[in-house]
Scaffold this motif. Sequence first.
Motif, PDB file in Angstrom:
ATOM      1  N   PHE A  38      -0.720  16.211  -7.478  1.00  0.00           N
ATOM      2  CA  PHE A  38      -1.975  16.628  -7.098  1.00  0.00           C
ATOM      3  C   PHE A  38      -2.740  15.433  -6.602  1.00  0.00           C
ATOM      4  N   LEU A  39      -2.798  14.337  -7.411  1.00  0.00           N
ATOM      5  CA  LEU A  39      -3.485  12.990  -7.197  1.00  0.00           C
ATOM      6  C   LEU A  39      -2.852  12.302  -6.071  1.00  0.00           C
ATOM      7  N   PRO A  73      -1.430  12.784  -3.052  1.00  0.00           N
ATOM      8  CA  PRO A  73      -2.039  12.429  -1.700  1.00  0.00           C
ATOM      9  C   PRO A  73      -3.361  12.179  -1.559  1.00  0.00           C
ATOM     10  N   VAL A  74      -4.207  12.033  -2.643  1.00  0.00           N
ATOM     11  CA  VAL A  74      -5.487  11.273  -2.667  1.00  0.00           C
ATOM     12  C   VAL A  74      -5.360   9.772  -2.825  1.00  0.00           C
ATOM     13  N   VAL A  75      -4.564   9.513  -3.525  1.00  0.00           N
ATOM     14  CA  VAL A  75      -4.340   7.763  -3.830  1.00  0.00           C
ATOM     15  C   VAL A  75      -3.867   7.422  -2.221  1.00  0.00           C
ATOM     16  N   VAL A  76      -2.705   8.049  -1.604  1.00  0.00           N
ATOM     17  CA  VAL A  76      -2.425   7.555  -0.545  1.00  0.00           C
ATOM     18  C   VAL A  76      -3.266   7.420   0.693  1.00  0.00           C
ATOM     19  N   ARG A  77      -4.145   8.521   0.526  1.00  0.00           N
ATOM     20  CA  ARG A  77      -5.300   8.664   1.577  1.00  0.00           C
ATOM     21  C   ARG A  77      -6.771   7.396   1.475  1.00  0.00           C
ATOM     22  N   LEU A  78      -6.708   7.256   0.338  1.00  0.00           N
ATOM     23  CA  LEU A  78      -7.802   6.419  -0.040  1.00  0.00           C
ATOM     24  C   LEU A  78      -7.346   4.724  -0.260  1.00  0.00           C
ATOM     25  N   THR A  79      -6.067   4.679  -0.544  1.00  0.00           N
ATOM     26  CA  THR A  79      -5.511   3.046  -0.605  1.00  0.00           C
ATOM     27  C   THR A  79      -4.770   2.737   0.383  1.00  0.00           C
ATOM     28  N   GLY A  80      -3.804   4.063   1.073  1.00  0.00           N
ATOM     29  CA  GLY A  80      -2.690   3.735   1.947  1.00  0.00           C
ATOM     30  C   GLY A  80      -1.541   3.220   1.118  1.00  0.00           C
ATOM     31  N   VAL A  81      -1.577   3.162  -0.284  1.00  0.00           N
ATOM     32  CA  VAL A  81      -0.257   2.862  -0.958  1.00  0.00           C
ATOM     33  C   VAL A  81       0.436   3.987  -1.089  1.00  0.00           C
ATOM     34  N   SER A  82       1.710   4.032  -0.721  1.00  0.00           N
ATOM     35  CA  SER A  82       2.485   5.266  -0.937  1.00  0.00           C
ATOM     36  C   SER A  82       3.228   5.464  -2.486  1.00  0.00           C
ATOM     37  N   VAL A  83       2.981   6.752  -2.989  1.00  0.00           N
ATOM     38  CA  VAL A  83       3.456   6.934  -4.319  1.00  0.00           C
ATOM     39  C   VAL A  83       4.421   8.041  -4.201  1.00  0.00           C
ATOM     40  N   PRO A  84       5.477   8.312  -4.711  1.00  0.00           N
ATOM     41  CA  PRO A  84       6.332   9.311  -4.886  1.00  0.00           C
ATOM     42  C   PRO A  84       5.843  10.890  -5.581  1.00  0.00           C
ATOM     43  N   ALA A  85       6.185  11.894  -4.988  1.00  0.00           N
ATOM     44  CA  ALA A  85       5.969  12.970  -5.745  1.00  0.00           C
ATOM     45  C   ALA A  85       7.150  13.701  -6.446  1.00  0.00           C
ATOM     46  N   PHE A  86       6.817  14.456  -7.383  1.00  0.00           N
ATOM     47  CA  PHE A  86       7.797  14.798  -8.354  1.00  0.00           C
ATOM     48  C   PHE A  86       8.140  16.527  -8.319  1.00  0.00           C
TER      49      PHE A  86
END
Length: 180
Positions: free
Chosen positions: A69-70, A72-85
């Motif tokens: 859930f979090l 996509p929010v992190v990606v939008r706010l920071t531009g840092v990519s994180v994996p989904a599970f």
Amino acid sequence: MPLDLVVFAFWAMLPAYVPNNVAVLAGGGAPIDGGRTMGGRRLLGDGKTWRGTAVGTLAGVALAQALNFLGPVVVRLTGVSVPAFPLPAALGLALGAMLGDIAASFIKRRTGRERGAAFPVVDQLDFVAGALACAALADLGWFLDTFSLAVLGVVVVLTPVLHVATNGIAYLLGLKEEPY
Ligand code: CTP
Ligand code: MG
């Protein structure tokens, strides 16, 4: 180490980091080995319980859902990519972390180490090896997409540091009997 890479690696491993810490809080009750021994020593010992393993695994899977859930929010706010599970990957990471720790207990007992004895390097990386192996088994495509060599390198360096720090804190708070 580029910060983006550290954030990505930490995020990818969170469902594997949390189970063992939750097991410390949730542990107790029947030991997995049922008291059985091998060569005069416990198979695993009283430190590996069904409840700790189940609650720890569930906590890791639940955390992965929260991260999904979090993310996509992190990606939008920071531009840092994180994996989904995907669910199999989350389960592989969480259960694998617990199984790695259980396998290490088995080895500790076979090598004469009592419950709670320190086993440097193994204590810090057993759950990483278990989590990565089980995640690869559960969802190989996801594993290969997520864990590049660079990410794996960060995980191997970062994990022992985090492990020593969190266990030290748990010890100071009186949650754990030994600081490792
Ligand atoms: N725990 C649990 N089930 C697990 C892992 C941990 O119930 N699968 C709980 C136990 O209460 C355990 C505590 O978390 O005592 C700390 O875990 P750990 O340090 O991994 O176990 P030890 O007691 O040190 O035992 P061992 O020497 O076998 O690792
Ligand atoms: Mg221990």
